[in-house]
Design a protein around this motif. Structure first.
Motif, PDB file in Angstrom:
ATOM      1  N   GLU A  59      -2.926   3.195 -40.535  1.00  0.00           N
ATOM      2  CA  GLU A  59      -4.372   3.099 -40.346  1.00  0.00           C
ATOM      3  C   GLU A  59      -4.758   1.777 -39.682  1.00  0.00           C
ATOM      4  OE1 GLU A  59      -7.079   2.246 -43.754  1.00  0.00           O
ATOM      5  OE2 GLU A  59      -7.740   4.318 -43.375  1.00  0.00           O
ATOM      6  N   ARG A  60      -4.160   0.664 -40.142  1.00  0.00           N
ATOM      7  CA  ARG A  60      -4.483  -0.654 -39.578  1.00  0.00           C
ATOM      8  C   ARG A  60      -4.003  -0.754 -38.121  1.00  0.00           C
ATOM      9  NH1 ARG A  60      -8.293  -1.936 -40.346  1.00  0.00           N
ATOM     10  NH2 ARG A  60      -8.562   0.147 -41.140  1.00  0.00           N
ATOM     11  N   VAL A  61      -2.898  -0.139 -37.824  1.00  0.00           N
ATOM     12  CA  VAL A  61      -2.409  -0.138 -36.445  1.00  0.00           C
ATOM     13  C   VAL A  61      -3.294   0.740 -35.579  1.00  0.00           C
ATOM     14  CG1 VAL A  61      -0.491   0.548 -34.954  1.00  0.00           C
ATOM     15  CG2 VAL A  61      -0.036  -0.675 -37.089  1.00  0.00           C
ATOM     16  N   ALA A  62      -3.695   1.895 -36.097  1.00  0.00           N
ATOM     17  CA  ALA A  62      -4.570   2.794 -35.329  1.00  0.00           C
ATOM     18  C   ALA A  62      -5.899   2.122 -35.015  1.00  0.00           C
ATOM     19  CB  ALA A  62      -4.788   4.092 -36.101  1.00  0.00           C
ATOM     20  N   ALA A  63      -6.436   1.343 -35.962  1.00  0.00           N
ATOM     21  CA  ALA A  63      -7.696   0.643 -35.705  1.00  0.00           C
ATOM     22  C   ALA A  63      -7.540  -0.311 -34.530  1.00  0.00           C
ATOM     23  CB  ALA A  63      -8.129  -0.117 -36.955  1.00  0.00           C
ATOM     24  N   TRP A  68      -8.195  -1.797 -28.661  1.00  0.00           N
ATOM     25  CA  TRP A  68      -7.643  -2.134 -27.349  1.00  0.00           C
ATOM     26  C   TRP A  68      -7.930  -1.032 -26.323  1.00  0.00           C
ATOM     27  CZ3 TRP A  68      -6.248  -6.823 -26.073  1.00  0.00           C
ATOM     28  CH2 TRP A  68      -5.773  -7.722 -27.036  1.00  0.00           C
ATOM     29  N   HIS A  69      -7.840   0.206 -26.768  1.00  0.00           N
ATOM     30  CA  HIS A  69      -8.129   1.330 -25.867  1.00  0.00           C
ATOM     31  C   HIS A  69      -9.578   1.276 -25.389  1.00  0.00           C
ATOM     32  CE1 HIS A  69      -7.956   5.348 -24.159  1.00  0.00           C
ATOM     33  NE2 HIS A  69      -8.990   5.717 -24.912  1.00  0.00           N
ATOM     34  N   ALA A  70     -10.489   0.964 -26.311  1.00  0.00           N
ATOM     35  CA  ALA A  70     -11.905   0.874 -25.945  1.00  0.00           C
ATOM     36  C   ALA A  70     -12.171  -0.267 -24.982  1.00  0.00           C
ATOM     37  CB  ALA A  70     -12.754   0.717 -27.203  1.00  0.00           C
ATOM     38  N   CYS A  89       0.616 -10.779 -35.166  1.00  0.00           N
ATOM     39  CA  CYS A  89       1.625 -10.573 -34.137  1.00  0.00           C
ATOM     40  C   CYS A  89       2.225  -9.167 -34.210  1.00  0.00           C
ATOM     41  CB  CYS A  89       2.730 -11.630 -34.285  1.00  0.00           C
ATOM     42  SG  CYS A  89       4.006 -11.546 -33.022  1.00  0.00           S
ATOM     43  N   LEU A  90       2.705  -8.769 -35.381  1.00  0.00           N
ATOM     44  CA  LEU A  90       3.442  -7.516 -35.491  1.00  0.00           C
ATOM     45  C   LEU A  90       2.519  -6.292 -35.462  1.00  0.00           C
ATOM     46  CD1 LEU A  90       6.096  -8.631 -38.115  1.00  0.00           C
ATOM     47  CD2 LEU A  90       6.409  -8.310 -35.651  1.00  0.00           C
ATOM     48  N   LEU A  91       1.341  -6.381 -36.065  1.00  0.00           N
ATOM     49  CA  LEU A  91       0.406  -5.249 -35.978  1.00  0.00           C
ATOM     50  C   LEU A  91      -0.059  -5.043 -34.544  1.00  0.00           C
ATOM     51  CD1 LEU A  91      -1.768  -5.752 -39.200  1.00  0.00           C
ATOM     52  CD2 LEU A  91       0.166  -4.202 -38.859  1.00  0.00           C
ATOM     53  N   THR A  92      -0.230  -6.127 -33.805  1.00  0.00           N
ATOM     54  CA  THR A  92      -0.622  -5.995 -32.399  1.00  0.00           C
ATOM     55  C   THR A  92       0.512  -5.401 -31.581  1.00  0.00           C
ATOM     56  OG1 THR A  92      -2.115  -7.883 -32.623  1.00  0.00           O
ATOM     57  CG2 THR A  92      -1.478  -7.251 -30.390  1.00  0.00           C
ATOM     58  N   PHE A  93       1.746  -5.761 -31.889  1.00  0.00           N
ATOM     59  CA  PHE A  93       2.884  -5.107 -31.217  1.00  0.00           C
ATOM     60  C   PHE A  93       2.821  -3.595 -31.418  1.00  0.00           C
ATOM     61  CE2 PHE A  93       6.950  -3.036 -32.031  1.00  0.00           C
ATOM     62  CZ  PHE A  93       7.528  -3.115 -30.768  1.00  0.00           C
ATOM     63  N   LEU A  94       2.631  -3.163 -32.671  1.00  0.00           N
ATOM     64  CA  LEU A  94       2.598  -1.725 -32.945  1.00  0.00           C
ATOM     65  C   LEU A  94       1.414  -1.050 -32.257  1.00  0.00           C
ATOM     66  CD1 LEU A  94       3.502  -1.845 -36.751  1.00  0.00           C
ATOM     67  CD2 LEU A  94       4.973  -1.044 -34.888  1.00  0.00           C
ATOM     68  N   ALA A  95       0.263  -1.736 -32.222  1.00  0.00           N
ATOM     69  CA  ALA A  95      -0.932  -1.144 -31.622  1.00  0.00           C
ATOM     70  C   ALA A  95      -0.803  -1.017 -30.112  1.00  0.00           C
ATOM     71  CB  ALA A  95      -2.156  -1.980 -31.978  1.00  0.00           C
ATOM     72  N   LEU A  96      -0.292  -2.035 -29.466  1.00  0.00           N
ATOM     73  CA  LEU A  96      -0.185  -1.991 -28.012  1.00  0.00           C
ATOM     74  C   LEU A  96       0.882  -1.004 -27.558  1.00  0.00           C
ATOM     75  CD1 LEU A  96      -0.614  -5.798 -27.242  1.00  0.00           C
ATOM     76  CD2 LEU A  96      -2.241  -3.976 -26.718  1.00  0.00           C
ATOM     77  N   THR A  97       1.992  -0.909 -28.286  1.00  0.00           N
ATOM     78  CA  THR A  97       2.993   0.096 -27.905  1.00  0.00           C
ATOM     79  C   THR A  97       2.461   1.506 -28.173  1.00  0.00           C
ATOM     80  OG1 THR A  97       4.071  -0.211 -30.067  1.00  0.00           O
ATOM     81  CG2 THR A  97       4.974  -1.430 -28.199  1.00  0.00           C
ATOM     82  N   TRP A  98       1.563   1.663 -29.133  1.00  0.00           N
ATOM     83  CA  TRP A  98       0.880   2.957 -29.352  1.00  0.00           C
ATOM     84  C   TRP A  98       0.249   3.432 -28.036  1.00  0.00           C
ATOM     85  CZ3 TRP A  98      -0.949   4.681 -34.606  1.00  0.00           C
ATOM     86  CH2 TRP A  98      -1.764   5.820 -34.538  1.00  0.00           C
ATOM     87  N   GLY A 155      -9.080  -5.676 -35.310  1.00  0.00           N
ATOM     88  CA  GLY A 155      -8.909  -4.713 -36.401  1.00  0.00           C
ATOM     89  C   GLY A 155     -10.188  -4.048 -36.846  1.00  0.00           C
ATOM     90  N   THR A 156     -11.258  -4.173 -36.063  1.00  0.00           N
ATOM     91  CA  THR A 156     -12.577  -3.722 -36.504  1.00  0.00           C
ATOM     92  C   THR A 156     -12.938  -2.324 -36.033  1.00  0.00           C
ATOM     93  OG1 THR A 156     -13.582  -4.792 -34.575  1.00  0.00           O
ATOM     94  CG2 THR A 156     -13.427  -6.094 -36.595  1.00  0.00           C
ATOM     95  N   ALA A 157     -12.116  -1.681 -35.208  1.00  0.00           N
ATOM     96  CA  ALA A 157     -12.462  -0.361 -34.674  1.00  0.00           C
ATOM     97  C   ALA A 157     -12.156   0.730 -35.697  1.00  0.00           C
ATOM     98  CB  ALA A 157     -11.707  -0.100 -33.377  1.00  0.00           C
ATOM     99  N   ASP A 158     -12.665   1.909 -35.430  1.00  0.00           N
ATOM    100  CA  ASP A 158     -12.426   3.068 -36.295  1.00  0.00           C
ATOM    101  C   ASP A 158     -11.054   3.649 -35.962  1.00  0.00           C
ATOM    102  OD1 ASP A 158     -12.345   5.468 -37.648  1.00  0.00           O
ATOM    103  OD2 ASP A 158     -14.396   6.038 -37.133  1.00  0.00           O
ATOM    104  N   PRO A 159     -10.141   3.744 -36.929  1.00  0.00           N
ATOM    105  CA  PRO A 159      -8.815   4.301 -36.635  1.00  0.00           C
ATOM    106  C   PRO A 159      -8.865   5.701 -36.029  1.00  0.00           C
ATOM    107  CG  PRO A 159      -8.852   3.286 -38.815  1.00  0.00           C
ATOM    108  CD  PRO A 159     -10.266   3.307 -38.325  1.00  0.00           C
ATOM    109  N   ALA A 160      -9.894   6.459 -36.368  1.00  0.00           N
ATOM    110  CA  ALA A 160      -9.996   7.824 -35.845  1.00  0.00           C
ATOM    111  C   ALA A 160     -10.197   7.853 -34.340  1.00  0.00           C
ATOM    112  CB  ALA A 160     -11.143   8.556 -36.543  1.00  0.00           C
ATOM    113  N   ASP A 161     -10.625   6.725 -33.762  1.00  0.00           N
ATOM    114  CA  ASP A 161     -10.863   6.671 -32.323  1.00  0.00           C
ATOM    115  C   ASP A 161      -9.604   6.356 -31.520  1.00  0.00           C
ATOM    116  OD1 ASP A 161     -13.536   7.222 -32.714  1.00  0.00           O
ATOM    117  OD2 ASP A 161     -14.114   5.097 -32.781  1.00  0.00           O
TER     118      ASP A 161
END
Length: 1014
Positions: A59-63, A68-70, A89-98, A155-161
């Motif tokens: 959920e935190r990675v999806a947010a 970043w997508h937005a 650092c590591l959550l941003t790695f997971l989010a950007l590779t998403w 980390g403030t976006a909605d994970p569903a987005d």
């Protein structure tokens, strides 16, 4: 699907890689309530230390992916991440590779200027920082980064987005990390989806479990590839892992072990170095079964301290039992290698150390190569590590040149040196760039020397070997960090000397106990050692002046504060001229002070001398410039707009000698080291006698200006010039030198140097035929005959006197030593360049010319010298650090130390052109020269242990019309007799040529009839 089934899919599915572990686990039905990751900082409302479940982690990675997508980030976009916290650092790695973007992870310890250089090389589309790192980048050129993002916002976006997860190809880049953060801009190392997962698949998923996997503590730097792999490994194995943000803080690591109770601790050589200085017995480490090292091999002394604690399961006659003492898993890897290619396990009962890294992993094909031939070296011989492995980086981001330079024969050439023993075990001796040739096939490997010292000296918890060439000879300082309670005053020179191999021990200059501040830096192994070395070099530059150390220190009667405010301020790289003189200051351990003392006119007052000092500070930016040392010890220039400088006042005894009092102040100023970061570069004092200013003493360190700049300064002071200063000042020079045009200029010069260095003998001076103590000698040769001969030679050859002097220099050295070709570094002022003609700052640099004098006539040598000096002047504007790197590279290629230790600084005003110079009749000239020869004087003026170059000659016009040679030698390379013979041979060649006796005859080696030195 159960955990065993998920593990089987992760092993078998080729589409699984470093960029999609988290979404793959969620898609396969892994328990969302199972372990995700824990961090030592808060995460989106969760407190520090909270164990995020797999679902919460997703959920935190999806947010973050949604955020970043937005903001327009998508497939292939490089995004720089420069933060302190492991979570950011590591959550941003997971989010950007998403999203299929490419996170460029920057070590939290990177200095601001180094980070800015990395960003310019990377050219990211966005940069994420926290407040601390944003401040570090303030004022630096970041290369036009479009978006600067605050980490807390992501980390403030909605994970569903969050969009659907990007589908990676095996070769897609999923991360950029970097090489160790030493003084230069680190290399941007690319990692692929398959490559960054290859070792996890083979070593962790397809192999039996490792002790302690169920609960791990990561003290790895979060921005390193190893930490990314540790995160993915933990997720795949469904184990609990706590990721620390400050991995090189020893007390914090042991405290975390006590709280987290891990079975396995991950760290680097710097982690173990910090733990080695901690009282481990005072902490509960019983849970630790395995310490796992990353990067370079750990020293034996550090490993033995660690494995003495903890507990592990071991086979016994009664079955597996938990016994005291842990295991240590070591190896060797780098950012480019992607993962350690070697492995070895130590326990309290094993004994294979000495920087042994074990044997290669099954996935790694290793070769130790002779780069000159491309062939493998035999067992027992040191070679360059070559590697083929699926974990390897495909190259460097935006630097294909570096990528291809690092490959040979299908192998990645890591830049490391190793040897293999007869049993098949590999030993790492250090970086090729750090290896120092000692002659006779012997080498100094600092890493090996450090290992031996630590093993021999139990009261030492860390050490750094600093090897430099001083006057062309290798000298070694050993810096020791002592355990608490060790006697800092004890002399450990004998123990250190005994620990070293004989060839290395012969280079030992001094042993220094380090301050604790020098060993607590937040750097990984190689960068940490480099940082300490550079700080030591910076501190020792200027500490030696050859003055008597116990001379009485005068005490000032008054100290007057002189305020000033000038134009311009800012910070930047040092100029090439500054680097040139800084290198000499470091080699010679001296500020190379310039200036002196002079009597004052009767009407001078303290007020107008203070005004003169204020004028100097206001008018010349170099006078308002200090150095700022970054975290690695690398200096930068910092120009101040305003401040206060001190004018000291000393009182001479009413009936004493005021000149003697001024001389004592001058000696004090010269021998007292400058603090280049805190002191202004000038020391000025007035010596009063009977209430009247009698003498002025002015001393500056040599970073202020060179000789010609000093003359310009004196001219402006005399006239109190008020027109704006002319020319390109230091900060502007540094900016131009870093521009494309400046870099082209430097590269042209280095190509010129390379053409010379590839063809000349590496050994340029005779060697230790008559070494003396003190080692370094200073002499003066005064010759009216030499000065009188120059116009006639210039007239006969049609050459200018600079070329004639250079030819005579080469002939003199050849006759005295037999050397040919004579390779010399002429000092070139560079003031013929219009932008530098009238500036007050160091712009002189040493060129290079090679003169073949064997069998040549003087006319031929003069002709060659004229061509060579013109080329040398043209090619004397360059980055000195790059020349050092070139010489080191060529030395490694040739297997011998290349040192051009011969310098010539022609400071004469030069004679008139041949057509206007006085041309006496031959008989008159002969009589004049014979009389002048009787007045020639050679005198040894000083002997010192303070370092100098191997052979440095200054030529000056003497007030009586003579030509004066200031000769400085290292007696281990040029004997006193050879130095005097050089001067007399130079004079003899000039006289012969002026009389026409040798202009057309070959030059021969030989010494003229000796005359007594006076």
């Amino acid at each position: 699907m159960d955990s065993e089934g998920i593990r089987a899919v992760l092993v078998a599915d080729p589409d699984v890689g470093a960029g999609n572990v988290l979404p793959t686990l969620l898609a396969l039905g892994a328990d969302p309530a199972g372990p995700g990751a824990a961090f030592d900082t808060p995460v989106d409302g969760h407190p520090a230390g909270h164990r995020l479940t797999l679902g919460e982690l997703g959920e935190r990675v999806a947010a973050r992916a949604a955020w970043w997508h937005a903001h327009g980030i998508g497939r292939g976009d490089p995004v720089a991440v420069y933060v302190s916290g492991s979570a950011d650092c590591l959550l941003t790695f997971l989010a950007l590779t998403w999203l299929g973007a490419v996170p460029a992870l920057m070590d939290r310890s990177l200095a601001g200027d180094v980070a800015a250089g990395f960003l310019r090389r990377l050219r990211p589309v966005a940069l994420m920082t926290d407040p601390g790192h944003r401040a570090l980048l303030a004022g630096h050129d970041l290369g036009g980064v479009d978006r600067h993002v605050e980490a807390a916002d992501t980390g403030t976006a909605d994970p569903a987005d969050a969009p659907a997860h990007h589908r990676h190809h095996a070769d897609d880049p999923v991360a950029v990390t970097h090489s160790p953060s030493t003084a230069r801009t680190p290399a941007a190392v690319v990692h692929t989806h398959a490559g960054l997962f290859a070792a996890t698949r083979v070593l962790r998923l397809a192999a039996p479990p490792v002790p302690g996997d169920e609960r791990t503590l990561s003290a790895l730097p979060a921005a390193h590839a190893d930490c990314v792999q540790a995160l993915n490994t933990a997720l795949c194995l469904r184990g609990e892992t706590l990721f620390l943000s400050a991995p090189h803080d020893g007390p914090a690591v042991v405290a975390a072990i006590g709280r987290w109770r891990p079975g396995r601790v991950l760290g680097t050589a710097a982690t173990w170095a910090q733990l080695a200085r901690t009282d481990l017995a005072a902490h509960d480490l019983d849970s630790v079964a395995l310490w796992s090292g990353s990067g370079g091999p750990a020293p034996e002394s550090h490993i033995r301290r660690l494995v003495a604690h903890g507990s592990r399961e071991a086979p016994t006659p009664d079955g597996p039992r938990r016994i005291p003492g842990s295991a240590f898993e070591d190896g060797f890897g780098s950012a480019e290698m992607g993962h350690s290619a070697f492995h070895i396990t130590h326990t309290p009962t094993t004994g294979r150390y000495g920087r042994c890294v074990g044997v290669p992993h099954g996935f790694a094909e290793v070769a130790l190569l002779d780069l000159a031939t491309g062939r493998e070296v035999p067992a027992g011989e040191v070679g360059h590590l070559g590697l083929r492995a699926p974990t390897l980086s495909p190259g460097h981001w935006n630097d294909s040149g570096a990528t291809y330079r690092g490959r040979q024969g299908g192998f990645h050439i890591s830049g490391d040196l190793m040897y293999q023993d007869e049993a098949g075990f590999y030993y790492h001796v250090g970086r090729a760039a750090d290896a120092v040739p000692l002659g006779g096939g012997k080498w100094l490997y600092p890493a090996v020397a450090e290992e031996r010292i630590l093993a021999a000296c139990p009261e030492v918890h860390d050490c750094v070997v600093v090897a430099d060439r001083v006057g062309g000879e290798v000298v070694t300082d050993v810096l020791l960090a002592l355990h608490t309670g060790a006697d800092r005053r004890a002399d450990r020179t004998g123990a250190v000397h005994a620990a070293l191999e004989p060839a290395a021990a012969a280079t030992l200059r001094k042993v220094v106990v380090m301050d604790e501040a020098d060993v607590t830096a937040d750097f990984s192994g190689e960068a940490r050692k480099s940082q300490v070395r550079e700080r030591h070099r910076a501190r020792t530059a200027g500490s030696g002046t050859g003055a008597v150390e116990d001379a009485p220190v005068p005490l000032p009667a008054e100290r007057l504060a002189v305020g000033f405010a000038g134009e311009g301020e800012g910070e930047g790289e040092m100029t090439w001229g500054m680097w040139e003189i800084w290198g000499a200051m470091c080699r010679q351990e001296s500020a190379l002070p310039i200036g002196g003392r002079a009597p004052l006119e009767a009407d001078r007052t303290l007020a107008d001398i203070a005004d003169e000092l204020r004028y100097l500070m206001v008018r010349f930016p170099a006078m308002r410039t200090r150095l700022r040392f970054d975290a690695t010890g690398r200096p930068r220039q910092q120009l101040f707009a305003s401040g206060e400088v001190t004018l000291e006042v000393y009182d001479a005894a009413p009936d004493g000698d005021a000149d003697e009092a001024a001389a004592a102040v001058e000696a004090h100023y010269r021998r007292t080291a400058f603090d280049y970061a805190k002191d202004w570069p000038i020391r000025m004092a007035v010596v009063r006698q009977n209430g009247r200013p009698a003498w002025l003493v002015t001393i500056l360190h040599h970073l202020v200006t060179d000789g010609r700049g000093g003359a310009i300064m004196l001219r402006d002071v005399a006239s109190r010039e008020t027109a704006p200063v002319q020319g390109m000042q230091q900060l502007e020079q540094a900016r131009w030198q870093r521009s494309p045009a400046g870099q082209r200029q430097s590269r042209r010069t280095l190509r010129f140097f390379e053409n010379i260095l590839r063809t000349v003998p590496a050994r340029q001076l005779p060697g230790p035929t008559d070494p003396r103590t003190p080692r370094h000698w200073l002499g003066e040769f005064r010759s009216t005959a030499l000065a009188a001969a120059l116009p006639g030679i210039a007239a006969r050859t049609g050459a200018g006197t600079p070329a004639v002097l250079m030819a005579l220099f080469a002939l003199g050295l050849h006759r005295a030593t037999g050397i040919s070709p004579v390779v010399v570094r002429p000092v070139v002022s560079n003031r013929f360049r219009s932008a530098l003609s009238d500036v007050v700052c160091p712009v002189s640099q040493s060129g290079m010319c090679s003169l073949d004098v064997e069998g040549a006539t003087l006319a031929e040598v003069v002709e060659r010298a004229e061509r060579a000096t013109v080329s040398a002047w043209k090619h004397a504007y360059y980055q000195p650090e790059d020349l050092d790197a070139l010489i080191a590279l060529l030395s490694r290629e040739r297997g011998e130390d290349i040192v051009i230790g011969t310098y010539f600084n022609d400071r004469t005003t030069h004679a008139l052109a041949p057509d206007t110079a006085r041309q006496p009749a031959p008989g008159e000239l002969a009589e004049e020269l014979r009389a002048a020869l009787e007045e020639t004087v050679f005198t040894w003026t000083g002997r010192q242990d303070t370092s100098s170059e191997r052979f440095f000659v200054y030529a000056d016009d003497a007030p009586d019309g003579a030509l004066a040679l200031d000769i400085r030698i290292d007696t281990h390379y040029v004997s006193p007799a050879q130095a005097e013979a050089f001067a007399r041979c130079m004079e003899a060649a000039a006289v012969e040529a002026a009389l026409g006796a040798a202009a057309g005859t070959p030059s021969g080696a030989g010494v003229p009839p000796e005359r007594a030195s006076r």
